[in-house]
Design a protein around this motif. Structure first.
Motif, PDB file in Angstrom:
ATOM      1  N   LEU A  87      40.968  60.511 -17.300  1.00  0.00           N
ATOM      2  CA  LEU A  87      41.061  59.226 -16.594  1.00  0.00           C
ATOM      3  C   LEU A  87      40.756  59.397 -15.112  1.00  0.00           C
ATOM      4  CD1 LEU A  87      44.293  57.792 -18.279  1.00  0.00           C
ATOM      5  CD2 LEU A  87      41.935  57.123 -18.723  1.00  0.00           C
ATOM      6  N   LEU A  88      41.248  60.494 -14.525  1.00  0.00           N
ATOM      7  CA  LEU A  88      41.008  60.764 -13.113  1.00  0.00           C
ATOM      8  C   LEU A  88      39.527  61.029 -12.846  1.00  0.00           C
ATOM      9  CD1 LEU A  88      42.417  61.144 -10.372  1.00  0.00           C
ATOM     10  CD2 LEU A  88      42.633  63.574 -10.907  1.00  0.00           C
ATOM     11  N   ALA A  89      38.886  61.769 -13.748  1.00  0.00           N
ATOM     12  CA  ALA A  89      37.449  62.063 -13.594  1.00  0.00           C
ATOM     13  C   ALA A  89      36.626  60.782 -13.624  1.00  0.00           C
ATOM     14  CB  ALA A  89      37.001  63.013 -14.706  1.00  0.00           C
ATOM     15  N   VAL A  90      36.997  59.841 -14.498  1.00  0.00           N
ATOM     16  CA  VAL A  90      36.273  58.571 -14.588  1.00  0.00           C
ATOM     17  C   VAL A  90      36.535  57.716 -13.354  1.00  0.00           C
ATOM     18  CG1 VAL A  90      36.067  56.409 -15.878  1.00  0.00           C
ATOM     19  CG2 VAL A  90      36.206  58.584 -17.103  1.00  0.00           C
ATOM     20  N   GLU A  91      37.779  57.739 -12.872  1.00  0.00           N
ATOM     21  CA  GLU A  91      38.129  56.932 -11.699  1.00  0.00           C
ATOM     22  C   GLU A  91      37.261  57.265 -10.492  1.00  0.00           C
ATOM     23  OE1 GLU A  91      42.151  56.293 -10.046  1.00  0.00           O
ATOM     24  OE2 GLU A  91      42.787  56.105 -12.129  1.00  0.00           O
ATOM     25  N   LYS A  92      36.904  58.534 -10.370  1.00  0.00           N
ATOM     26  CA  LYS A  92      36.124  58.975  -9.212  1.00  0.00           C
ATOM     27  C   LYS A  92      34.736  58.358  -9.161  1.00  0.00           C
ATOM     28  CE  LYS A  92      38.463  63.449  -8.796  1.00  0.00           C
ATOM     29  NZ  LYS A  92      38.331  64.920  -8.942  1.00  0.00           N
ATOM     30  N   ILE A  93      34.210  57.955 -10.332  1.00  0.00           N
ATOM     31  CA  ILE A  93      32.844  57.410 -10.346  1.00  0.00           C
ATOM     32  C   ILE A  93      32.805  55.955 -10.829  1.00  0.00           C
ATOM     33  CG2 ILE A  93      31.669  59.620 -10.627  1.00  0.00           C
ATOM     34  CD1 ILE A  93      31.845  57.859 -13.729  1.00  0.00           C
ATOM     35  N   ALA A  94      33.995  55.354 -10.995  1.00  0.00           N
ATOM     36  CA  ALA A  94      34.060  54.024 -11.630  1.00  0.00           C
ATOM     37  C   ALA A  94      33.735  52.881 -10.689  1.00  0.00           C
ATOM     38  CB  ALA A  94      35.448  53.803 -12.231  1.00  0.00           C
ATOM     39  N   ASP A  95      33.673  53.137  -9.391  1.00  0.00           N
ATOM     40  CA  ASP A  95      33.521  52.039  -8.429  1.00  0.00           C
ATOM     41  C   ASP A  95      32.095  51.489  -8.342  1.00  0.00           C
ATOM     42  OD1 ASP A  95      36.178  52.269  -7.813  1.00  0.00           O
ATOM     43  OD2 ASP A  95      35.850  53.694  -6.173  1.00  0.00           O
ATOM     44  N   GLN A  96      31.167  52.078  -9.095  1.00  0.00           N
ATOM     45  CA  GLN A  96      29.773  51.627  -9.029  1.00  0.00           C
ATOM     46  C   GLN A  96      29.520  50.347  -9.820  1.00  0.00           C
ATOM     47  OE1 GLN A  96      27.057  54.900  -9.921  1.00  0.00           O
ATOM     48  NE2 GLN A  96      28.601  56.351  -9.217  1.00  0.00           N
ATOM     49  N   GLY A  97      30.509  49.920 -10.599  1.00  0.00           N
ATOM     50  CA  GLY A  97      30.389  48.666 -11.345  1.00  0.00           C
ATOM     51  C   GLY A  97      29.254  48.679 -12.339  1.00  0.00           C
TER      52      GLY A  97
ATOM     53  N   LEU B 119      54.381  71.882 -26.285  1.00  0.00           N
ATOM     54  CA  LEU B 119      53.219  72.292 -25.482  1.00  0.00           C
ATOM     55  C   LEU B 119      52.015  71.424 -25.817  1.00  0.00           C
ATOM     56  CD1 LEU B 119      54.843  74.721 -24.508  1.00  0.00           C
ATOM     57  CD2 LEU B 119      52.909  76.184 -25.086  1.00  0.00           C
ATOM     58  N   ARG B 120      51.838  71.152 -27.102  1.00  0.00           N
ATOM     59  CA  ARG B 120      50.689  70.336 -27.525  1.00  0.00           C
ATOM     60  C   ARG B 120      50.780  68.931 -26.918  1.00  0.00           C
ATOM     61  NH1 ARG B 120      52.275  72.256 -32.919  1.00  0.00           N
ATOM     62  NH2 ARG B 120      51.185  74.216 -33.342  1.00  0.00           N
ATOM     63  N   ILE B 121      52.003  68.389 -26.892  1.00  0.00           N
ATOM     64  CA  ILE B 121      52.197  67.037 -26.340  1.00  0.00           C
ATOM     65  C   ILE B 121      51.856  67.031 -24.850  1.00  0.00           C
ATOM     66  CG2 ILE B 121      53.924  65.278 -25.818  1.00  0.00           C
ATOM     67  CD1 ILE B 121      55.336  66.149 -28.451  1.00  0.00           C
ATOM     68  N   ARG B 122      52.335  68.059 -24.126  1.00  0.00           N
ATOM     69  CA  ARG B 122      52.051  68.140 -22.683  1.00  0.00           C
ATOM     70  C   ARG B 122      50.562  68.367 -22.441  1.00  0.00           C
ATOM     71  NH1 ARG B 122      57.106  71.044 -19.566  1.00  0.00           N
ATOM     72  NH2 ARG B 122      58.753  69.941 -20.657  1.00  0.00           N
ATOM     73  N   PHE B 123      49.968  69.193 -23.274  1.00  0.00           N
ATOM     74  CA  PHE B 123      48.536  69.468 -23.145  1.00  0.00           C
ATOM     75  C   PHE B 123      47.734  68.183 -23.356  1.00  0.00           C
ATOM     76  CE2 PHE B 123      44.535  70.615 -25.371  1.00  0.00           C
ATOM     77  CZ  PHE B 123      43.906  71.277 -24.329  1.00  0.00           C
ATOM     78  N   GLU B 124      48.085  67.425 -24.380  1.00  0.00           N
ATOM     79  CA  GLU B 124      47.375  66.175 -24.677  1.00  0.00           C
ATOM     80  C   GLU B 124      47.491  65.199 -23.513  1.00  0.00           C
ATOM     81  OE1 GLU B 124      47.798  62.504 -27.861  1.00  0.00           O
ATOM     82  OE2 GLU B 124      48.123  64.554 -28.599  1.00  0.00           O
ATOM     83  N   ASN B 125      48.688  65.033 -22.962  1.00  0.00           N
ATOM     84  CA  ASN B 125      48.882  64.131 -21.826  1.00  0.00           C
ATOM     85  C   ASN B 125      48.093  64.598 -20.612  1.00  0.00           C
ATOM     86  OD1 ASN B 125      50.626  62.492 -23.262  1.00  0.00           O
ATOM     87  ND2 ASN B 125      52.445  63.605 -22.642  1.00  0.00           N
ATOM     88  N   HIS B 126      48.087  65.910 -20.399  1.00  0.00           N
ATOM     89  CA  HIS B 126      47.386  66.466 -19.237  1.00  0.00           C
ATOM     90  C   HIS B 126      45.877  66.221 -19.340  1.00  0.00           C
ATOM     91  CE1 HIS B 126      46.697  69.295 -15.898  1.00  0.00           C
ATOM     92  NE2 HIS B 126      45.655  69.704 -16.594  1.00  0.00           N
ATOM     93  N   VAL B 127      45.313  66.474 -20.508  1.00  0.00           N
ATOM     94  CA  VAL B 127      43.870  66.264 -20.699  1.00  0.00           C
ATOM     95  C   VAL B 127      43.520  64.794 -20.537  1.00  0.00           C
ATOM     96  CG1 VAL B 127      41.948  66.464 -22.323  1.00  0.00           C
ATOM     97  CG2 VAL B 127      43.649  68.281 -22.196  1.00  0.00           C
ATOM     98  N   ARG B 128      44.350  63.921 -21.092  1.00  0.00           N
ATOM     99  CA  ARG B 128      44.083  62.486 -20.968  1.00  0.00           C
ATOM    100  C   ARG B 128      44.072  62.062 -19.488  1.00  0.00           C
ATOM    101  NH1 ARG B 128      47.940  60.707 -23.744  1.00  0.00           N
ATOM    102  NH2 ARG B 128      49.350  59.992 -22.125  1.00  0.00           N
ATOM    103  N   GLN B 129      45.061  62.541 -18.730  1.00  0.00           N
ATOM    104  CA  GLN B 129      45.126  62.197 -17.310  1.00  0.00           C
ATOM    105  C   GLN B 129      43.943  62.770 -16.549  1.00  0.00           C
ATOM    106  OE1 GLN B 129      47.147  60.053 -15.839  1.00  0.00           O
ATOM    107  NE2 GLN B 129      48.055  59.686 -17.849  1.00  0.00           N
ATOM    108  N   ALA B 130      43.539  64.001 -16.904  1.00  0.00           N
ATOM    109  CA  ALA B 130      42.376  64.616 -16.253  1.00  0.00           C
ATOM    110  C   ALA B 130      41.118  63.793 -16.518  1.00  0.00           C
ATOM    111  CB  ALA B 130      42.195  66.052 -16.755  1.00  0.00           C
TER     112      ALA B 130
END
Length: 770
Positions: A342-352, A329-340
């Motif tokens: 990265l996705l949050a940053v991707e949404k605002i990353a296009d401003q350069g 569970l800890r491994i899945r939780f860690e992967n899930h948080v990391r992906q969340a």
């Protein structure tokens, strides 16, 4: 169960008559067995007791007489044994009859019969034990003291007989009946729990220690009750759980498993021994959880995706019960948080390069805040889940889309965000809001790997806030430095604290200067000076660059700073002042243009001030004059003019032309602005970008020096070290500041070899040269 009525025999007339004695005693024992104390009056009971006493004491006399005749005959011993064995034989016969009757019953009727007979039998044993007390105290004690293993006190004898003549052939049937009764209860039926409790107590009572009959154990209970009870429990729940999961959702199953575990826990104090609690719960956990752990874990990702906090808490509590239940569970939780993240940053990353630091930090914080709360509520703040959260945050903070080109991007943006928080323009003026925002900065700071980058940018922005007086609050600045000190140590914040000390020293110095001016300079001379405030900044602590251009200040400024220089040199002989004109600023009143009869005030850099003061002498000033009178380089002069042209303070001729030789400028007498105070001292983006690039270059140089210092310290201590060992120890020493590349450490080793701080020895060894 009843016995045949038997008339009461006469009390034996001879104390040595074994047959007569036993005949009388057997009648009494049987009355006790079937009627207990109600079957005997006190007079009869005492006559039975006296018979045993008389018999035993008479045999003692015979024994003494035969011993005097040097005979080997031990009458008391032999006849005491005979009395003991006659009682033993009686118990055998009695239990044979009981057993014959018991096998006619089944299920609850069997339990009822078993418990009834057990209670009657053991109660009779208590009375018999008292009745034969004299035998216990003398003959039985003597035999046990001599190490006889098959001799017991009378009550224990009753238990031994039951264990050997009844228990061995009936315990399976009794246990089967008990298990069927428990299954009924598990299926929701009401049962008579006291029956199971009585059976448990009987099994416990039969735990006679073979090495010492005066002691008891629970071995019989554990072997014949606990073991089959656990097996039946395991089988029941394995069967039920498979069927339930086939027909219901995993979430419903978890609720069912929770209820079942709680039911079993509550069942123990009702009719079981406390000793069964641990093995029983382990047995249930294996059947209900361990055998379905894979199914439960497969559901975890769905629960995470849908923020099913309550169900995740339920799953956590269940899987926490079994060995290694939570690690997947800890491994899945860690992967899930990391992906969340990265996705949050991707949404605002296009401003350069135009990326808003606040938007970036808020994106990082939002993910951390959400999952940090989840760890506290669903996973009870367990340290290993906290570690998984930290690992995930460290990954998405340092290795996301924004950091793709440079790993320094996160600490740089965090420092800029901290600068915005601590500036006076921050809307949140309340202390609680400020403290909350500072704590949020520290939350991200904890995950930043390149803390030296943050330090470098933070120190630069702090310097600007202090020099420009734009800090929202001195307390907030102090609080932030204290937090950084707690997180990274005294050395990390030493220079930041010294900058504050310089500001306080400067305040005291200005007060002393004003006092000196009042005492030493007449009023007319003071009027000729510009009202000024001076900041004396120590070269070693402030991250400030010298001006990149020459500058010839206007005469009025020259008089002002020369007088202060004289005061300072008199007070601190031997110190040299270097004027940082590019950081100086001031206010200038535009008497030529007013708003409602109030002149505008321009907030300007010292360079802009020098330009505007020229219009006190001429209405039109040429670009050539500006170059020659200020001595500023075009890279500095042109942007300064450009800002005033854009604000329409100056008018260029020809209009719209870029600053160049031949261009002339005049004041705009039709200037209008909504504010009475107009800020013209605006940072130029090109300069800001250049400053950031210079800061990164400084960071690289500082890192090289830091790595070289660490290598020298290690080698000075060790004298000799393997190359790989030196690299790993260097990383360990400086990883709290930044994560060095092995290739960079190798380059630093080569530099130190060239500088003859180190030398190569045989093999892969390096040596230290003093």
């Amino acid at each position: 169960m009843a016995s045949a009525t038997k008339s009461q025999p006469q009390m034996p007339t001879s104390k040595d008559d074994i047959d007569g004695t036993w005949n009388f005693l057997e009648w009494g024992v049987e009355r006790l067995m079937f009627s207990l104390s109600d079957g005997l009056d006190m007079k009869t009971y005492m006559s039975l007791y006296t018979t045993i006493h008389n018999f035993c004491t008479a045999q003692k006399a015979v024994s003494a007489q035969t011993n005097n005749l040097n005979s080997n005959h031990r009458g008391a011993h032999l006849l005491g044994e005979d009395l003991y064995h006659r009682l033993n034989d009686y118990l055998r016969r009695h239990l044979k009859v009981v057993h014959a009757e018991m096998v006619k019953h089944a299920d609850e009727a069997l339990l009822t019969f078993y418990i009834k007979e057990w209670k009657r039998y053991t109660q009779a044993g208590i009375y018999d034990n008292h009745l034969f007390k004299y035998l216990n105290r003398h003959w039985v004690k003597r035999e046990m003291d001599e190490g006889k293993k098959d001799i017991f006190d009378i009550y224990t004898l009753h238990l031994v007989r039951w264990k050997e003549d009844m228990f061995g052939s009936t315990q399976n049937a009794v246990m089967d009946a008990v298990l069927r009764l428990v299954e009924k209860q598990r299926n929701g039926e009401t049962i008579e729990q006291s029956k199971i409790k009585d059976v448990v107590q009987s099994f416990v009572s039969l735990g006679i220690d073979e090495s010492d009959s005066t002691k008891t154990t629970i071995d019989v209970y554990k072997q014949f009750f606990e073991a089959p009870y656990l097996l039946a429990t395991s089988a029941y729940y394995e069967r039920e759980s498979q069927q339930f999961l086939a027909e219901n959702s995993v979430v419903d199953y978890m609720k069912k498993a929770e209820r079942r575990l709680e039911e079993e826990k509550e069942r123990v104090p009702l009719f079981l021994l406390n000793e069964i609690m641990a093995p029983l719960m382990k047995c249930c956990e294996t059947a209900l959880i361990a055998k379905h752990a894979g199914t439960l874990r497969d559901e975890f990702q769905i629960l995470l995706n849908n923020d099913r906090e309550e169900d995740m808490a339920r799953m956590y509590k269940l899987l926490a019960r079994i060995p290694e239940g939570l690690e997947p569970l800890r491994i899945r939780f860690e992967n899930h948080v990391r992906q969340a993240g990265l996705l949050a940053v991707e949404k605002i990353a296009d401003q350069g390069d135009n990326l808003d630091p606040k938007a970036y930090i808020d994106a990082l914080l939002e993910v951390h805040t959400h999952y940090s709360a989840l760890v506290q509520t669903a996973f009870t703040g367990e340290s290993e889940f906290v570690r998984s959260l930290d690992n995930a945050c460290r990954e998405y903070v340092n290795r996301n889309k924004v950091c793709a080109k440079s790993s320094n991007r996160s600490p740089e943006l965090l420092a800029k965000h901290a600068d915005n928080v601590l500036k006076r323009s921050t809307k949140a003026n309340e202390e609680d809001d400020m403290e909350l925002m500072l704590n949020q900065v520290m939350t991200i700071f904890k995950y930043i790997e390149d803390k030296d980058v943050f330090q470098k940018f933070y120190s630069k922005t702090l310097a600007k806030r202090l020099v420009n007086g734009t800090s929202a609050s001195p307390d907030a600045e102090t609080s932030m430095i204290a937090k950084l000190k707690d997180a990274s140590g005294f050395e990390y914040t030493n220079k930041l604290q010294r900058m504050f000390q310089d500001m306080q020293t400067s305040k005291d110095l200005n007060s002393a200067y004003e006092l000196w001016r009042a005492q030493n300079i007449d009023g007319e001379d003071r009027k000729e000076e510009v009202d000024a405030n001076y900041q004396i900044l120590g070269t070693g602590f402030w991250p400030l660059q010298a001006p990149t251009t020459r500058f010839a200040p206007p005469e009025v400024i020259v008089k002002t700073y020369e007088r202060f220089s004289a005061f300072y040199n008199n007070k601190h002989g031997g110190r040299k002042l270097t004027w940082l004109w590019h950081l100086c600023k001031g206010e200038i009143r535009a008497n030529y243009v007013k708003m409602n009869k109030v002149p505008y005030t321009f907030m300007v850099s010292t360079y802009q001030m020098a330009i505007l003061l020229m219009f006190n002498e001429k209405d039109v000033v040429s670009y050539d004059d500006m170059v020659s009178l200020t001595s500023l380089s075009r890279d500095t002069l042109d942007p300064s003019i450009g800002i005033m042209l854009k604000a329409k303070v100056l008018i260029a001729n020809p209009e719209g032309g870029a600053p160049q030789l031949g261009t002339t400028y005049s004041l705009n007498h039709g200037f209008r602005n909504k504010k009475i105070k107009v800020n013209l001292n605006i940072a130029i983006k090109a300069e800001q970008k250049q400053e950031a690039e210079d800061t990164h270059k400084t960071i690289e140089e500082d890192r090289k020096m830091l790595m070289q210092s660490a290598i020298v310290r290690i080698m000075k201590s060790r004298k000799q070290a393997k190359h790989a060992q030196l690299v790993s120890e260097t990383i360990a020493q400086i990883k709290n500041r930044f994560t060095p590349k092995v290739s960079d450490i190798k380059k630093c080793i080569d530099i130190l070899l060239e500088k003859e701080y180190l030398e190569r020895l045989e093999g892969d060894e390096l040596g230290y040269l003093a």
